[in-house]
Design an enzyme around this catalytic site. Structure first.
Site, PDB file in Angstrom:
ATOM      1  N   LEU A  33       0.917  -1.097   0.373  1.00 24.12           N
ATOM      2  CA  LEU A  33       0.165   0.153  -0.261  1.00 24.12           C
ATOM      3  C   LEU A  33       0.659   1.342  -0.093  1.00 24.12           C
ATOM      4  CD1 LEU A  33      -3.076  -1.444   2.859  1.00 24.12           C
ATOM      5  CD2 LEU A  33      -2.607  -2.024  -0.613  1.00 24.12           C
ATOM      6  N   SER A 124       9.014  -2.072 -19.071  1.00 24.19           N
ATOM      7  CA  SER A 124       8.374  -0.627 -19.603  1.00 24.19           C
ATOM      8  C   SER A 124       9.252  -0.714 -20.507  1.00 24.19           C
ATOM      9  CB  SER A 124       8.221   0.357 -18.610  1.00 24.19           C
ATOM     10  OG  SER A 124       8.604   1.480 -19.123  1.00 24.19           O
ATOM     11  N   TYR A 148      15.213   4.779 -13.006  1.00 22.54           N
ATOM     12  CA  TYR A 148      14.206   3.746 -12.553  1.00 22.54           C
ATOM     13  C   TYR A 148      14.290   2.692 -14.277  1.00 22.54           C
ATOM     14  CZ  TYR A 148       9.291   2.310 -14.818  1.00 22.54           C
ATOM     15  OH  TYR A 148       7.963   1.555 -15.281  1.00 22.54           O
ATOM     16  N   LYS A 152      14.568  -1.080 -14.499  1.00 22.23           N
ATOM     17  CA  LYS A 152      13.845  -2.459 -15.097  1.00 22.23           C
ATOM     18  C   LYS A 152      14.098  -2.887 -16.073  1.00 22.23           C
ATOM     19  CE  LYS A 152       9.691  -1.097 -14.310  1.00 22.23           C
ATOM     20  NZ  LYS A 152       8.818  -2.503 -13.996  1.00 22.23           N
ATOM     21  N   ARG A 230       3.385   9.628 -28.528  1.00 23.87           N
ATOM     22  CA  ARG A 230       3.841   8.543 -28.334  1.00 23.87           C
ATOM     23  C   ARG A 230       2.623   7.158 -28.177  1.00 23.87           C
ATOM     24  NH1 ARG A 230       7.251  11.204 -26.424  1.00 23.87           N
ATOM     25  NH2 ARG A 230       8.273  11.345 -24.140  1.00 23.87           N
TER      26      ARG A 230
HETATM   27  P1  NAD Z   1       1.821   1.877  -9.021  1.00 25.96           P
HETATM   28  O1  NAD Z   1       2.089   2.106  -8.450  1.00 25.96           O
HETATM   29  O2  NAD Z   1       0.175   2.626  -9.181  1.00 25.96           O
HETATM   30  O3  NAD Z   1       1.046   0.367  -8.570  1.00 25.96           O
HETATM   31  C1  NAD Z   1       2.486  -0.057  -8.389  1.00 25.96           C
HETATM   32  C2  NAD Z   1       1.630  -0.932  -6.593  1.00 25.96           C
HETATM   33  O4  NAD Z   1       2.535  -1.853  -6.000  1.00 25.96           O
HETATM   34  C3  NAD Z   1       1.291  -0.343  -5.584  1.00 25.96           C
HETATM   35  O5  NAD Z   1       0.058  -0.333  -5.190  1.00 25.96           O
HETATM   36  C4  NAD Z   1       2.630  -0.068  -4.937  1.00 25.96           C
HETATM   37  O6  NAD Z   1       1.769  -0.063  -3.321  1.00 25.96           O
HETATM   38  C5  NAD Z   1       2.941  -1.371  -4.542  1.00 25.96           C
HETATM   39  N1  NAD Z   1       4.308  -1.811  -3.830  1.00 25.96           N
HETATM   40  C6  NAD Z   1       4.825  -1.175  -4.405  1.00 25.96           C
HETATM   41  N2  NAD Z   1       6.668  -1.237  -3.567  1.00 25.96           N
HETATM   42  C7  NAD Z   1       6.442  -2.133  -2.897  1.00 25.96           C
HETATM   43  C8  NAD Z   1       6.808  -3.224  -2.238  1.00 25.96           C
HETATM   44  N3  NAD Z   1       7.991  -3.260  -2.388  1.00 25.96           N
HETATM   45  N4  NAD Z   1       6.167  -4.435  -1.897  1.00 25.96           N
HETATM   46  C9  NAD Z   1       4.524  -4.598  -2.196  1.00 25.96           C
HETATM   47  N5  NAD Z   1       4.042  -3.906  -2.779  1.00 25.96           N
HETATM   48  C10 NAD Z   1       4.776  -2.855  -3.535  1.00 25.96           C
HETATM   49  O7  NAD Z   1       1.805   1.781 -10.167  1.00 25.96           O
HETATM   50  P2  NAD Z   1       1.073   0.533 -11.788  1.00 25.96           P
HETATM   51  O8  NAD Z   1       1.299   2.273 -12.863  1.00 25.96           O
HETATM   52  O9  NAD Z   1      -0.156  -0.246 -11.258  1.00 25.96           O
HETATM   53  O10 NAD Z   1       2.916   0.272 -12.657  1.00 25.96           O
HETATM   54  C11 NAD Z   1       2.379  -1.256 -11.904  1.00 25.96           C
HETATM   55  C12 NAD Z   1       3.838  -1.693 -12.483  1.00 25.96           C
HETATM   56  O11 NAD Z   1       4.317  -1.070 -14.306  1.00 25.96           O
HETATM   57  C13 NAD Z   1       5.050  -1.151 -12.260  1.00 25.96           C
HETATM   58  O12 NAD Z   1       5.834  -2.273 -11.554  1.00 25.96           O
HETATM   59  C14 NAD Z   1       5.319  -0.178 -13.282  1.00 25.96           C
HETATM   60  O13 NAD Z   1       6.972   0.031 -13.249  1.00 25.96           O
HETATM   61  C15 NAD Z   1       4.918  -1.181 -14.435  1.00 25.96           C
HETATM   62  N6  NAD Z   1       4.660  -0.196 -15.484  1.00 25.96           N
HETATM   63  C16 NAD Z   1       3.338   0.916 -15.367  1.00 25.96           C
HETATM   64  C17 NAD Z   1       3.574   2.370 -16.136  1.00 25.96           C
HETATM   65  C18 NAD Z   1       2.631   3.078 -16.140  1.00 25.96           C
HETATM   66  O14 NAD Z   1       2.260   3.919 -17.006  1.00 25.96           O
HETATM   67  N7  NAD Z   1       1.700   2.912 -15.058  1.00 25.96           N
HETATM   68  C19 NAD Z   1       4.693   1.828 -17.506  1.00 25.96           C
HETATM   69  C20 NAD Z   1       5.400   0.883 -18.090  1.00 25.96           C
HETATM   70  C21 NAD Z   1       5.284  -0.054 -17.201  1.00 25.96           C
HETATM   71  C1  UD1 Z   2       6.929   8.377 -19.019  1.00 27.23           C
HETATM   72  C2  UD1 Z   2       8.417   7.866 -18.510  1.00 27.23           C
HETATM   73  C3  UD1 Z   2       8.706   6.415 -18.697  1.00 27.23           C
HETATM   74  C4  UD1 Z   2       7.718   5.091 -17.902  1.00 27.23           C
HETATM   75  C5  UD1 Z   2       6.213   5.930 -18.656  1.00 27.23           C
HETATM   76  C6  UD1 Z   2       5.035   5.163 -18.439  1.00 27.23           C
HETATM   77  C7  UD1 Z   2       9.955   9.878 -17.946  1.00 27.23           C
HETATM   78  C8  UD1 Z   2      10.971  10.353 -18.733  1.00 27.23           C
HETATM   79  N1  UD1 Z   2       9.551   8.635 -18.680  1.00 27.23           N
HETATM   80  O1  UD1 Z   2       6.878   7.848 -19.865  1.00 27.23           O
HETATM   81  O2  UD1 Z   2      10.165   5.779 -18.043  1.00 27.23           O
HETATM   82  O3  UD1 Z   2       7.681   4.058 -18.563  1.00 27.23           O
HETATM   83  O4  UD1 Z   2       6.085   7.285 -18.242  1.00 27.23           O
HETATM   84  O5  UD1 Z   2       4.979   5.227 -17.150  1.00 27.23           O
HETATM   85  O6  UD1 Z   2       9.460  10.562 -16.659  1.00 27.23           O
HETATM   86  N2  UD1 Z   2       3.840  15.832 -20.805  1.00 27.23           N
HETATM   87  C9  UD1 Z   2       3.796  16.698 -21.025  1.00 27.23           C
HETATM   88  N3  UD1 Z   2       3.070  17.357 -19.800  1.00 27.23           N
HETATM   89  C10 UD1 Z   2       3.568  16.863 -18.542  1.00 27.23           C
HETATM   90  C11 UD1 Z   2       3.574  15.551 -18.828  1.00 27.23           C
HETATM   91  C12 UD1 Z   2       3.739  14.868 -20.106  1.00 27.23           C
HETATM   92  O7  UD1 Z   2       3.817  17.348 -22.191  1.00 27.23           O
HETATM   93  O8  UD1 Z   2       2.643  17.405 -17.197  1.00 27.23           O
HETATM   94  C13 UD1 Z   2       4.415  15.066 -21.850  1.00 27.23           C
HETATM   95  C14 UD1 Z   2       5.947  14.178 -22.376  1.00 27.23           C
HETATM   96  O9  UD1 Z   2       6.668  15.170 -22.418  1.00 27.23           O
HETATM   97  C15 UD1 Z   2       5.577  13.625 -23.259  1.00 27.23           C
HETATM   98  C16 UD1 Z   2       4.030  12.865 -23.223  1.00 27.23           C
HETATM   99  O10 UD1 Z   2       3.246  14.114 -22.447  1.00 27.23           O
HETATM  100  O11 UD1 Z   2       6.464  13.622 -24.596  1.00 27.23           O
HETATM  101  C17 UD1 Z   2       3.770  11.594 -22.316  1.00 27.23           C
HETATM  102  O12 UD1 Z   2       5.174  12.495 -21.065  1.00 27.23           O
HETATM  103  P1  UD1 Z   2       4.052  10.916 -19.816  1.00 27.23           P
HETATM  104  O13 UD1 Z   2       3.072  10.548 -19.777  1.00 27.23           O
HETATM  105  O14 UD1 Z   2       4.867  11.636 -18.472  1.00 27.23           O
HETATM  106  O15 UD1 Z   2       4.841   9.719 -20.132  1.00 27.23           O
HETATM  107  P2  UD1 Z   2       6.329   9.299 -20.955  1.00 27.23           P
HETATM  108  O16 UD1 Z   2       7.105  10.487 -21.062  1.00 27.23           O
HETATM  109  O17 UD1 Z   2       5.854   8.526 -22.034  1.00 27.23           O
END
Ligand code: NAD
Ligand code: UD1
Length: 338
Positions: A33, A124, A148, A152, A230
């Site tokens: 959490l 990711s 980060y 990964k 994106r």
């Molecule tokens: P999120 O933060 O909503 O969910 C991650 C969950 O993991 C949270 O509920 C957090 O409480 C839990 N958590 C974190 N560290 C923990 C630990 N040590 N032990 C137990 N629970 C723990 O994130 P999300 O967006 O749902 O992402 C899920 C996964 O997908 C992550 O590994 C993230 O890096 C990966 N990912 C997310 C995105 C994105 O844009 N959301 C993109 C690419 C990859």
């Molecule tokens: C980001 C992370 C990436 C991660 C992904 C999914 C960075 C540099 N990269 O990707 O590692 O895997 O999220 O969680 O943070 N933008 C704006 N204004 C804002 C926010 C974003 O213009 O307030 C733009 C960014 O410049 C980008 C696009 O929106 O062009 C998407 O941004 P974002 O949602 O943060 O995702 P990524 O940068 O693709």
């Protein structure tokens, strides 16, 4: 089939739990959490009719993991738990390596000692660094530009080495592009704590009046309108991708790598306009300097997943923004605390 879902109360994990339940599988959640609230469990129950079993524990707690795996005859693990804020990872690299890398190593060890040999890992598109071209296929070179992304990449490499040494294991690396949107009921969605780092939660909070305007980071990229492009994917499509991996990779031994994206690229301005249409009001925005570390454009070639997993994204931009708005407007402050 009982599936252990680490990080299952988080954004992608909670949506995946719903799809698992709908498909007749039994998710069992472990989450500490850190970035989610327990109240998401009631929402999962309201939407799916089933409240998943929840254990509040850290993935670095091997005994807790083993206890759950043995008590519940876990057959597969989906590993979402981890930290994901790029900026924070630069400030606190050790926390990121400990949570994301060490957390995965402890999980693998617990699986090994419990006889569980099927893992799906949340990777990711960040592992492609600044790609030489688009669309991106799974065989593109990988690199990292921040802790980060490096966490990964290190996990991907550890899992690859581990699978080679243990060829009877089935390990799937799913490389997500940009997940957005929410469950169509509006009951579940993305609930970032503090100021959102990502574009769409920020846009949604501006729409609901929590923030004044969106800063558009850069309007001089070599893209169609100068703003970053994106591959935004509906979180329900992403959730379905996990189900497809469970079904079609199954227990098949090997290391399997898939992009989960749509294959379409949208600019920041495209996304703001689409959200304006969904919420029926203008989203104030201002151009700002480029964000350091950002790339111009990034989208997937998702054909490998389509071929092997029989999965493809089916929800369009309109659904991503309409569902995102339904969640944000019904839950302007996110999930309740209890
Ligand atoms: P999120 O933060 O909503 O969910 C991650 C969950 O993991 C949270 O509920 C957090 O409480 C839990 N958590 C974190 N560290 C923990 C630990 N040590 N032990 C137990 N629970 C723990 O994130 P999300 O967006 O749902 O992402 C899920 C996964 O997908 C992550 O590994 C993230 O890096 C990966 N990912 C997310 C995105 C994105 O844009 N959301 C993109 C690419 C990859
Ligand atoms: C980001 C992370 C990436 C991660 C992904 C999914 C960075 C540099 N990269 O990707 O590692 O895997 O999220 O969680 O943070 N933008 C704006 N204004 C804002 C926010 C974003 O213009 O307030 C733009 C960014 O410049 C980008 C696009 O929106 O062009 C998407 O941004 P974002 O949602 O943060 O995702 P990524 O940068 O693709």
């Amino acid at each position: 089939m009982n599936v252990l879902v680490t990080g299952g109360t988080g954004y992608i994990g909670s949506h995946t739990c719903i799809q698992l339940i709908e498909a007749g599988l039994t998710p069992i959640i472990i989450d500490n959490l850190y970035n989610s609230k327990q109240s998401v469990l009631s929402r999962i129950e309201q939407v799916s009719g089933t409240r998943p079993l929840f254990i509040q524990a850290d993935v670095r707690d091997k005994d807790a993991l083993k206890k759950v795996m043995l008590e519940h005859q876990i057959e597969a693990v989906i590993h979402f738990a981890g930290l994901k804020a790029v900026g924070e990872s630069v400030e606190k690299p050790l926390e990121y390596y400990d949570n994301n890398v060490n957390g995965t190593l402890v999980l693998i060890d617990a699986m090994r000692e419990s006889g569980v040999k099927r893992l799906i890992f949340s990777s990711s598109a960040t592992v492609y660094g600044d790609p030489a071209s688009v669309p991106i296929t799974e065989d593109f070179p990988t690199s990292a530009t921040n802790p980060y992304g490096r966490s990964k990449l290190i996990v991907e490499e550890c899992l690859t080495d581990f699978q080679h040494a243990n060829p009877d294991w089935s390990i799937t690396l799913l490389r997500y592009f940009n997940p957005v949107g929410s469950h169509p009921s509006g009951m579940l969605g993305e609930d970032p704590q503090g100021i959102p780092n990502n574009l769409m939660p920020f846009v949604a909070q501006v729409a609901v009046g929590r923030r004044e305007f969106v800063s558009v980071f850069g309007n001089d990229y070599p893209t169609k309108d100068g703003t970053g492009v994106r591959d935004y994917i509906h979180v329900m499509d992403l959730a379905d991708g996990h189900l497809a991996a469970l079904k079609h990779v199954g227990p098949k031994a090997g290391l399997h790598i898939y992009n989960l994206g749509t294959g379409n690229g949208y600019s920041v301005l495209d996304m703001i306009q689409a959200f304006e249409k969904a919420c029926g009001k203008p989203i104030p925005h201002q151009f700002a300097p480029r964000r350091s570390g950002d790339i111009a454009e990034c989208w997937a070639d998702p054909s490998k997943a389509q071929q092997d997993l029989h999965w493809q994204a089916t929800r369009n931009l309109e659904e991503m923004t309409a569902d995102g708005w339904r969640w944000q407007s019904a839950n302007p402050q996110g999930y309740p605390d209890t």
